[in-house]
Design a protein around this motif. Structure first.
Motif, PDB file in Angstrom:
ATOM      1  N   ILE A 254       0.839  -1.207   0.000  1.00 31.02           N
ATOM      2  CA  ILE A 254       0.000   0.000   0.000  1.00 31.02           C
ATOM      3  C   ILE A 254       0.873   1.255   0.000  1.00 31.02           C
ATOM      4  CG2 ILE A 254      -2.083  -1.030   0.970  1.00 31.02           C
ATOM      5  CD1 ILE A 254      -1.181  -0.252   3.736  1.00 31.02           C
ATOM      6  N   GLU A 255       1.890   1.219  -0.866  1.00 33.05           N
ATOM      7  CA  GLU A 255       2.802   2.360  -0.969  1.00 33.05           C
ATOM      8  C   GLU A 255       2.106   3.610  -1.474  1.00 33.05           C
ATOM      9  OE1 GLU A 255       2.278   2.051  -5.125  1.00 33.05           O
ATOM     10  OE2 GLU A 255       2.239   0.518  -3.572  1.00 33.05           O
ATOM     11  N   PHE A 256       0.967   3.437  -2.167  1.00 24.31           N
ATOM     12  CA  PHE A 256       0.245   4.560  -2.752  1.00 24.31           C
ATOM     13  C   PHE A 256      -0.357   5.489  -1.690  1.00 24.31           C
ATOM     14  CE2 PHE A 256      -2.310   0.697  -2.600  1.00 24.31           C
ATOM     15  CZ  PHE A 256      -3.401   1.096  -1.837  1.00 24.31           C
ATOM     16  N   LEU A 257      -0.397   5.049  -0.446  1.00 25.35           N
ATOM     17  CA  LEU A 257      -0.930   5.896   0.618  1.00 25.35           C
ATOM     18  C   LEU A 257       0.027   7.029   0.967  1.00 25.35           C
ATOM     19  CD1 LEU A 257      -2.409   3.241   3.094  1.00 25.35           C
ATOM     20  CD2 LEU A 257      -3.533   4.411   1.195  1.00 25.35           C
ATOM     21  N   GLY A 258       1.301   6.823   0.705  1.00 23.45           N
ATOM     22  CA  GLY A 258       2.279   7.858   1.025  1.00 23.45           C
ATOM     23  C   GLY A 258       2.505   8.035   2.514  1.00 23.45           C
ATOM     24  N   LEU A 259       2.183   7.008   3.306  1.00 22.96           N
ATOM     25  CA  LEU A 259       2.368   7.097   4.754  1.00 22.96           C
ATOM     26  C   LEU A 259       3.786   6.674   5.137  1.00 22.96           C
ATOM     27  CD1 LEU A 259      -0.985   5.502   5.967  1.00 22.96           C
ATOM     28  CD2 LEU A 259      -0.382   7.930   5.981  1.00 22.96           C
TER      29      LEU A 259
ATOM     30  N   LEU B 244       1.884   5.734  13.848  1.00 18.93           N
ATOM     31  CA  LEU B 244       0.755   5.468  12.959  1.00 18.93           C
ATOM     32  C   LEU B 244      -0.336   4.710  13.724  1.00 18.93           C
ATOM     33  CD1 LEU B 244      -0.352   5.556  10.015  1.00 18.93           C
ATOM     34  CD2 LEU B 244       0.721   3.303   9.683  1.00 18.93           C
ATOM     35  N   VAL B 245      -1.590   5.122  13.563  1.00 16.82           N
ATOM     36  CA  VAL B 245      -2.704   4.472  14.246  1.00 16.82           C
ATOM     37  C   VAL B 245      -3.684   3.926  13.218  1.00 16.82           C
ATOM     38  CG1 VAL B 245      -2.506   5.891  16.319  1.00 16.82           C
ATOM     39  CG2 VAL B 245      -3.963   6.661  14.443  1.00 16.82           C
ATOM     40  N   GLU B 246      -4.530   2.980  13.679  1.00 25.42           N
ATOM     41  CA  GLU B 246      -5.445   2.303  12.766  1.00 25.42           C
ATOM     42  C   GLU B 246      -6.382   3.280  12.050  1.00 25.42           C
ATOM     43  OE1 GLU B 246      -4.694   0.999  15.707  1.00 25.42           O
ATOM     44  OE2 GLU B 246      -4.177  -1.119  15.380  1.00 25.42           O
ATOM     45  N   SER B 247      -6.847   4.301  12.752  1.00 24.87           N
ATOM     46  CA  SER B 247      -7.798   5.227  12.142  1.00 24.87           C
ATOM     47  C   SER B 247      -7.152   5.999  10.990  1.00 24.87           C
ATOM     48  CB  SER B 247      -8.337   6.206  13.188  1.00 24.87           C
ATOM     49  OG  SER B 247      -7.283   6.943  13.797  1.00 24.87           O
ATOM     50  N   ASP B 248      -5.895   6.354  11.132  1.00 20.53           N
ATOM     51  CA  ASP B 248      -5.196   7.047  10.047  1.00 20.53           C
ATOM     52  C   ASP B 248      -5.026   6.124   8.842  1.00 20.53           C
ATOM     53  OD1 ASP B 248      -4.995   9.300  11.595  1.00 20.53           O
ATOM     54  OD2 ASP B 248      -2.946   8.895  12.258  1.00 20.53           O
TER      55      ASP B 248
ATOM     56  N   VAL C 131     -16.211 -10.229   2.765  1.00 19.91           N
ATOM     57  CA  VAL C 131     -14.824 -10.234   3.231  1.00 19.91           C
ATOM     58  C   VAL C 131     -14.684  -9.088   4.239  1.00 19.91           C
ATOM     59  CG1 VAL C 131     -12.393 -10.031   2.643  1.00 19.91           C
ATOM     60  CG2 VAL C 131     -13.970 -11.160   1.042  1.00 19.91           C
ATOM     61  N   LEU C 132     -14.356  -9.437   5.475  1.00 17.53           N
ATOM     62  CA  LEU C 132     -14.212  -8.450   6.537  1.00 17.53           C
ATOM     63  C   LEU C 132     -12.723  -8.196   6.768  1.00 17.53           C
ATOM     64  CD1 LEU C 132     -16.765  -9.981   9.083  1.00 17.53           C
ATOM     65  CD2 LEU C 132     -17.215  -8.581   7.047  1.00 17.53           C
ATOM     66  N   ILE C 133     -12.326  -6.924   6.760  1.00 20.87           N
ATOM     67  CA  ILE C 133     -10.910  -6.578   6.935  1.00 20.87           C
ATOM     68  C   ILE C 133     -10.748  -5.774   8.215  1.00 20.87           C
ATOM     69  CG2 ILE C 133      -8.958  -5.294   5.993  1.00 20.87           C
ATOM     70  CD1 ILE C 133      -9.859  -5.965   3.227  1.00 20.87           C
ATOM     71  N   ASP C 134      -9.853  -6.261   9.069  1.00 19.78           N
ATOM     72  CA  ASP C 134      -9.516  -5.572  10.299  1.00 19.78           C
ATOM     73  C   ASP C 134      -8.082  -5.066  10.176  1.00 19.78           C
ATOM     74  OD1 ASP C 134     -10.484  -4.675  12.713  1.00 19.78           O
ATOM     75  OD2 ASP C 134      -9.647  -6.345  13.849  1.00 19.78           O
ATOM     76  N   LEU C 135      -7.846  -3.821  10.569  1.00 20.01           N
ATOM     77  CA  LEU C 135      -6.534  -3.200  10.447  1.00 20.01           C
ATOM     78  C   LEU C 135      -5.829  -3.225  11.801  1.00 20.01           C
ATOM     79  CD1 LEU C 135      -7.631  -0.102   8.331  1.00 20.01           C
ATOM     80  CD2 LEU C 135      -6.705  -2.277   7.492  1.00 20.01           C
ATOM     81  N   LYS C 136      -4.554  -3.591  11.760  1.00 21.56           N
ATOM     82  CA  LYS C 136      -3.776  -3.684  12.986  1.00 21.56           C
ATOM     83  C   LYS C 136      -2.429  -3.019  12.766  1.00 21.56           C
ATOM     84  CE  LYS C 136      -2.200  -5.220  16.979  1.00 21.56           C
ATOM     85  NZ  LYS C 136      -2.650  -4.651  18.258  1.00 21.56           N
ATOM     86  N   VAL C 137      -2.181  -1.929  13.459  1.00 20.37           N
ATOM     87  CA  VAL C 137      -0.867  -1.291  13.426  1.00 20.37           C
ATOM     88  C   VAL C 137      -0.028  -1.914  14.537  1.00 20.37           C
ATOM     89  CG1 VAL C 137       0.399   0.855  13.766  1.00 20.37           C
ATOM     90  CG2 VAL C 137      -1.727   0.857  12.451  1.00 20.37           C
ATOM     91  N   GLY C 138       1.026  -2.579  14.165  1.00 23.06           N
ATOM     92  CA  GLY C 138       1.833  -3.306  15.131  1.00 23.06           C
ATOM     93  C   GLY C 138       1.734  -4.800  14.893  1.00 23.06           C
ATOM     94  N   LYS C 139       2.287  -5.571  15.796  1.00 28.25           N
ATOM     95  CA  LYS C 139       2.340  -7.020  15.624  1.00 28.25           C
ATOM     96  C   LYS C 139       1.021  -7.672  15.997  1.00 28.25           C
ATOM     97  CE  LYS C 139       5.439 -10.922  16.402  1.00 28.25           C
ATOM     98  NZ  LYS C 139       6.734 -11.347  16.981  1.00 28.25           N
TER      99      LYS C 139
END
Length: 375
Positions: A211-216, A222-226, A277-285
């Protein structure tokens, strides 16, 4: 004047361009591609007839560039003529032997003959002319040296109607290598001859997801909401990265269970597998609690949201890091086919990084094998 003379070569190229201009209203892109391929053939064959020194080819292209730019206009710089030459060498079977025989060098091409050359073969194969592939597509494909990978990208361009920019992005993100990194020889050949075939849930998800296109930036802050907001803002590109069949449904979808509220980050429907398809985002391990939470969401959807003709819901956790053993033992054998975990990367991967990922996966697989078993 002999065919070896530069003036003869120049006139043959002018004939090709003149006829291409006549048929341009009917087959703009294809005529463009065919004319460049024919020009590339003329250049290569002229070089083979001429001196064998490299400087001969360079001076030949410089002279052609100067004269064509003066008489025809833009598009025939030295660098572009080198691409045209490379195009012929990279796609030697673009036109069939039968169709090529109509292009007699001792005569000027007629408009009808050029139209015949511009028609794609009825039983198209990668490496052959196709009207939906533009010159920009072919120039981009020339970057791919691995012929299996190039064939895969040709097929996927046509299946998914990728623009040249989308093709460029998929090549840069090493899509073929990501799909092929843990497949066997038969699977590799299937990718090269049929493209990506989706039949089971494991065919859908990539690891890593790029997801390099995000430019983050890579940052511990970095947090999940961002991350979620950035994905929604770039939804079209994110869908391209997820692959064929994904349709966006909702974000932050609320589940209420006896007064307790839970929120699913992203919900999609897969039109090929016929399931949510449900996607959950996790920043970190990733940890076992994250997997349990996603399992709750998947079970709820199966019981409360799915229609009778929907297939079982799938879940995907996108995380920056994971332990595959934790995933395996948390989910157990029954849930593994339904719930997946993929790393996300905020930068384009290198082949070395993918090789390291493959070696890591193989090492973990070997560690879990009985002593006398074979992988």
């Amino acid at each position: 004047m002999s065919d070896n003379h530069p003036d003869s070569l120049y006139q043959r190229i002018r004939d090709i361009l003149n006829v291409a201009q006549i048929g341009v209203s009917r087959t703009v892109n294809t005529a463009h591609v065919v004319s460049y391929w024919l020009i590339g053939r003329e250049i290569v064959e002229q070089e083979q007839k001429g001196q064998q020194r490299a400087e001969y080819g360079e001076s030949l292209l410089k002279d052609l560039s100067r004269r064509l730019t003066k008489d025809v206009g833009k598009g025939f710089s030295l660098s572009n003529l080198k691409y045209i030459r490379q195009f012929y060498l990279g796609f030697p079977d673009l036109l069939t032997a039968t169709s090529i025989s109509h292009a007699v060098r001792d005569q000027s091409l007629s408009s009808d003959q050029f139209t015949t050359l511009s028609q794609s073969q009825p039983n198209w194969q990668p490496g052959q002319l196709h009207p939906n592939l533009s010159w920009t597509h072919y120039r981009t494909l020339l970057r791919v040296e691995n012929l299996n990978a190039r064939a895969f990208y040709e097929i996927e361009v046509l299946k998914n109607n990728w623009s040249a920019r989308e093709l460029e992005r998929q090549i840069s993100s090493l899509l073929f290598e990501r799909l092929a990194k843990s497949t066997d020889k038969a699977g590799l050949m299937q990718l090269a001859t049929e493209g990506q075939i989706i039949q089971t849930p494991s065919d859908v998800f990539k690891d890593p997801v790029v997801i390099e296109f995000l430019g983050l930036p890579e940052s511990p802050r970095l947090v999940e909401s961002d991350l979620e907001t950035a994905l929604i803002s770039n939804l079209q590109t994110f869908l391209l990265e997820l692959g064929k069949g994904f349709a966006f449904v909702s974000r932050q979808e609320r589940i209420s269970l006896e007064g307790d509220h839970f929120y699913i980050d992203l919900v999609f429907y897969h039109t090929i597998l016929k399931c949510y398809v449900l996607i959950d985002l996790k920043v970190g391990k990733l940890n076992h609690g994250d997997l349990g939470q996603l399992q709750l969401y998947v079970n709820y959807y199966d019981l409360e949201r799915c229609a009778p003709d929907d297939n079982p819901t799938l879940g995907l956790i996108l995380c920056s890091d994971k332990n595959d053993a934790v995933v395996k033992y948390t989910l157990g054998p029954n849930q593994q086919p339904k719930i997946f975990a993929s790393r996300y990367q905020l930068h384009l991967p290198t082949e070395a990084e993918l090789q390291a990922e493959l070696h890591r996966e193989m090492a973990q697989l070997q560690d879990r094998q009985p002593p006398n078993s074979e992988i």
